[in-house]
Design a protein around this motif. Structure first.
Motif, PDB file in Angstrom:
ATOM      1  N   LEU A 204     107.338  43.477  14.541  1.00  0.00           N
ATOM      2  CA  LEU A 204     108.367  42.647  13.916  1.00  0.00           C
ATOM      3  C   LEU A 204     109.408  43.569  13.309  1.00  0.00           C
ATOM      4  O   LEU A 204     109.056  44.521  12.580  1.00  0.00           O
ATOM      5  CB  LEU A 204     107.771  41.761  12.815  1.00  0.00           C
ATOM      6  N   GLU A 205     110.687  43.330  13.589  1.00  0.00           N
ATOM      7  CA  GLU A 205     111.738  44.167  13.040  1.00  0.00           C
ATOM      8  C   GLU A 205     113.015  43.355  12.874  1.00  0.00           C
ATOM      9  O   GLU A 205     113.202  42.334  13.526  1.00  0.00           O
ATOM     10  CB  GLU A 205     111.989  45.365  13.959  1.00  0.00           C
ATOM     11  N   GLU A 206     113.884  43.836  12.007  1.00  0.00           N
ATOM     12  CA  GLU A 206     115.186  43.217  11.796  1.00  0.00           C
ATOM     13  C   GLU A 206     116.236  44.022  12.555  1.00  0.00           C
ATOM     14  O   GLU A 206     116.483  45.192  12.208  1.00  0.00           O
ATOM     15  CB  GLU A 206     115.525  43.165  10.312  1.00  0.00           C
ATOM     16  N   PRO A 207     116.862  43.454  13.568  1.00  0.00           N
ATOM     17  CA  PRO A 207     117.895  44.192  14.316  1.00  0.00           C
ATOM     18  C   PRO A 207     119.124  44.423  13.444  1.00  0.00           C
ATOM     19  O   PRO A 207     119.316  43.750  12.424  1.00  0.00           O
ATOM     20  CB  PRO A 207     118.190  43.260  15.496  1.00  0.00           C
ATOM     21  N   PRO A 208     119.973  45.385  13.829  1.00  0.00           N
ATOM     22  CA  PRO A 208     121.155  45.706  12.997  1.00  0.00           C
ATOM     23  C   PRO A 208     122.057  44.509  12.709  1.00  0.00           C
ATOM     24  O   PRO A 208     122.659  44.415  11.643  1.00  0.00           O
ATOM     25  CB  PRO A 208     121.886  46.752  13.849  1.00  0.00           C
ATOM     26  N   GLY A 209     122.176  43.554  13.630  1.00  0.00           N
ATOM     27  CA  GLY A 209     123.066  42.420  13.413  1.00  0.00           C
ATOM     28  C   GLY A 209     122.468  41.310  12.583  1.00  0.00           C
ATOM     29  O   GLY A 209     123.102  40.260  12.400  1.00  0.00           O
ATOM     30  N   GLY A 210     121.260  41.509  12.052  1.00  0.00           N
ATOM     31  CA  GLY A 210     120.611  40.470  11.269  1.00  0.00           C
ATOM     32  C   GLY A 210     119.643  39.666  12.100  1.00  0.00           C
ATOM     33  O   GLY A 210     119.531  39.810  13.318  1.00  0.00           O
ATOM     34  N   GLY A 211     118.901  38.782  11.450  1.00  0.00           N
ATOM     35  CA  GLY A 211     117.907  37.984  12.142  1.00  0.00           C
ATOM     36  C   GLY A 211     116.575  38.710  12.220  1.00  0.00           C
ATOM     37  O   GLY A 211     116.281  39.616  11.424  1.00  0.00           O
ATOM     38  N   LEU A 212     115.759  38.327  13.194  1.00  0.00           N
ATOM     39  CA  LEU A 212     114.426  38.903  13.339  1.00  0.00           C
ATOM     40  C   LEU A 212     114.101  39.057  14.824  1.00  0.00           C
ATOM     41  O   LEU A 212     114.462  38.195  15.637  1.00  0.00           O
ATOM     42  CB  LEU A 212     113.370  37.995  12.676  1.00  0.00           C
ATOM     43  N   ARG A 213     113.429  40.160  15.162  1.00  0.00           N
ATOM     44  CA  ARG A 213     112.977  40.374  16.534  1.00  0.00           C
ATOM     45  C   ARG A 213     111.461  40.532  16.536  1.00  0.00           C
ATOM     46  O   ARG A 213     110.915  41.370  15.802  1.00  0.00           O
ATOM     47  CB  ARG A 213     113.617  41.612  17.150  1.00  0.00           C
ATOM     48  N   VAL A 214     110.802  39.720  17.334  1.00  0.00           N
ATOM     49  CA  VAL A 214     109.357  39.833  17.561  1.00  0.00           C
ATOM     50  C   VAL A 214     109.179  40.335  18.988  1.00  0.00           C
ATOM     51  O   VAL A 214     109.659  39.702  19.929  1.00  0.00           O
ATOM     52  CB  VAL A 214     108.645  38.480  17.375  1.00  0.00           C
ATOM     53  N   SER A 215     108.509  41.458  19.148  1.00  0.00           N
ATOM     54  CA  SER A 215     108.326  42.027  20.481  1.00  0.00           C
ATOM     55  C   SER A 215     106.862  42.348  20.713  1.00  0.00           C
ATOM     56  O   SER A 215     106.140  42.733  19.790  1.00  0.00           O
ATOM     57  CB  SER A 215     109.175  43.290  20.652  1.00  0.00           C
ATOM     58  N   VAL A 216     106.423  42.168  21.942  1.00  0.00           N
ATOM     59  CA  VAL A 216     105.074  42.519  22.359  1.00  0.00           C
ATOM     60  C   VAL A 216     105.192  43.403  23.590  1.00  0.00           C
ATOM     61  O   VAL A 216     105.927  43.090  24.526  1.00  0.00           O
ATOM     62  CB  VAL A 216     104.223  41.256  22.638  1.00  0.00           C
TER      63      VAL A 216
END
Length: 536
Positions: free
Chosen positions: A503-515
């Protein structure tokens, strides 16, 4: 049918044992050696017959005739000194009736009478009137017992609607007991990794892949030092699966794994590519592969068991999800919808503006609950198995969620033609599904982007939204903590298939969930997408 056969075997064994005891008692009392020898021969005949009929139930009528001939011959050869042995003539018609019904009874009696005529004429055995009367008495009793056993045969053979469940219960009980002794576990990827390690110890390869599957081969695991022709290994693996032997083409090879030479089928296919600097002819590859296949038989049995268990578990899980979705749709969803109609009726009779506002708030909450239940039904019913690929299943899910929530969902697919194994696809799909649901429910976003990259046996999927992110001031961190059960399940699903969840916050905001699912030392990296699908 199998249960009925087992019951018949038990009854036949008990009947023969009873006859041996009934005849053996008087013979022991009289110390009749010849009679005891004849009784011993009868015991051996019945023991052999019991073994044969347990292994070849389809030859029941032949076994009945052979048993009747052997018993009649033995009785006639010792009747001069031991007339009591004639009591054994009642056993063949009884057990034949239990095996084959009335036709078995008459076939057995016919075989006894024919054998008596032949033995008397060829061996010179003389039967006294007392012997004939005794034989007639026991054969008549055998006919009566045979008719009774024919009725039992019809009863045991009658269709039982609960028989499949009883059989399944016995097998599951046996599986539970056996699973306690499975020292190697039931995780296909770890078992496959051990097989690839053993192969690599014997064969220096640049690319090594283990494929599994019956109709469609899918890579279970790979160990890759360079990208030297993995697509060609897939073609050669399918050829080795069809031929059942080692296949080679220049630097590429493939051979099937066999748990036992006497059993058909191959749980896995090992395919690899030698380095260009290596001459395969110097390795004596056929002899090495034969030795490897023999040495890996135990590991292959472990792998086959794990694959069968995984398939059974996935089928049971899918069936239970479909059942739950039906119950929710036909039960809870309908009840809540009817509650909404009741609120509408009450709202039409509101006596004040304040009361009308409260009814409107209540109606809004009911509508949200109905939408949530519908999303849950879609979540439960959507599976990968009904789609052409993992990406197609994710695209279908995104369309449904976008229609229900009004949130735009963009899906970018980058897939090769080679699919992942079904259970791997199922876990990746459920992780993506949970990430999309969380974004739609908690992120307060207007756009969700899904990127699905599949290069079997590796894969990478990311779900990125433009919502609140995880900042302390956004309040979404509390939402994630409150929904930690769902996050924990996502991590468990990733761990089951050896993937990594981030789980990480990308530079432009929001949230990224990656597997990310490594293919065996490397995670596939994004290239130019081959298909783009937008759901709004």
């Amino acid at each position: 049918m199998l249960l009925a056969h087992r019951q018949a075997l038990r009854i036949n064994a008990a009947a023969r044992a009873f006859v041996l005891l009934a005849i053996g008692g008087p013979l022991l009392w009289d110390r009749d050696r010849e009679g005891l020898v004849g009784l011993g021969v009868l015991g051996v005949i019945w023991l052999v017959t019991l073994v044969v009929e347990s292994r070849s139930p389809q030859r029941a009528i032949v076994v009945s005739i052979v048993e009747a001939v052997a018993v009649a011959t033995t009785c006639l050869l010792v009747v001069d000194s031991s007339p009591a042995v004639l009591g054994a003539l009642a056993a063949p018609p009884f057990v034949a009736g239990l095996r084959c019904g009335a036709k078995g009874v008459f076939a057995s009696l016919g075989a006894v009478l024919t054998t008596a005529v032949v033995v008397v004429n060829l061996s010179g055995v003389t039967l006294t009137d007392a012997d004939l009367l005794t034989a007639f008495t026991w054969l008549t009793m055998g006919l009566g017992l045979g008719m009774v056993s024919s009725f039992l045969h019809a009863t045991l053979s009658a269709p039982d609607p609960l028989l499949p469940y009883r059989h399944a219960s016995d097998l599951l009980h046996e599986l539970n007991q056996l699973s306690e002794g499975l020292s190697s576990g039931l995780e296909p990827r770890s078992l496959g990794g051990a097989i690839l390690s053993a192969v690599r110890d014997e064969l220096p390869t640049a690319d090594l892949v283990l494929y599994v599957g019956d109709d469609v081969l899918a890579p279970l695991l790979s160990t890759t030092l360079d990208d030297s022709g993995s697509a060609h290994t897939s073609l050669l693996a399918r050829l080795a699966q069809r031929s059942g032997r080692l296949e080679t083409d220049a630097q590429t090879f493939a051979f099937p794994l066999s748990p036992d030479a006497s059993r058909p089928g191959h749980p896995g296919i090992v395919a690899g590519v030698f380095s260009d600097r290596l001459d395969p002819g110097a390795l004596d590859l056929p002899r090495t592969v034969r030795r490897l296949t023999r040495d890996l038989q135990v590991s292959t049995v472990h792998l086959e068991t794990a694959l069968q268990f995984t398939a059974f578990r996935d089928a049971a899980t899918a069936d239970e999800r479909r059942r739950l979705s039906r119950e929710m749709h036909d039960g809870v969803a309908q009840e809540i919808a009817s509650l909404g109609y009741l609120v509408d009726a009450l709202a039409s009779q509101a006596t004040s503006p304040e009361q009308a506002a409260r009814f409107a708030t209540l109606r809004e909450r009911v509508t949200e609950v109905v939408a949530e239940v519908r999303r849950s039904v879609v979540t439960l019913r959507t599976t990968v198995g009904e789609s052409e690929s993992l990406g197609a299943a994710i695209g279908s899910l995104a369309r449904n969620l976008s229609q229900l929530s009004g949130v735009a969902i963009e899906v970018t697919l980058d897939e090769t033609s080679q699919r992942l194994r079904s259970e791997i696809e199922a876990e990746l799909f459920r992780i993506t599904q949970e990430a999309l649901n969380n974004a739609v429910k908690h992120a307060q976003c207007t756009l969700v982007r899904v990127h699905c990259l599949v290069d079997a046996p590796g894969a990478r999927i990311s779900v990125t939204d433009n919502g609140r992110g995880l900042g302390e001031g956004s309040g979404r961190l509390a939402d994630v903590r409150a929904d930690s059960y769902g996050l924990g399940i996502m991590r468990e699903r990733a761990a089951l298939i050896g993937a990594r969840l981030d789980l990480e916050e990308p530079p432009g905001g929001g949230l990224r969930v990656s597997v990310a699912l490594p293919s065996g030392g490397r995670v596939p990296q994004p290239e130019s997408p081959r298909e783009i699908q937008v759901s709004r």
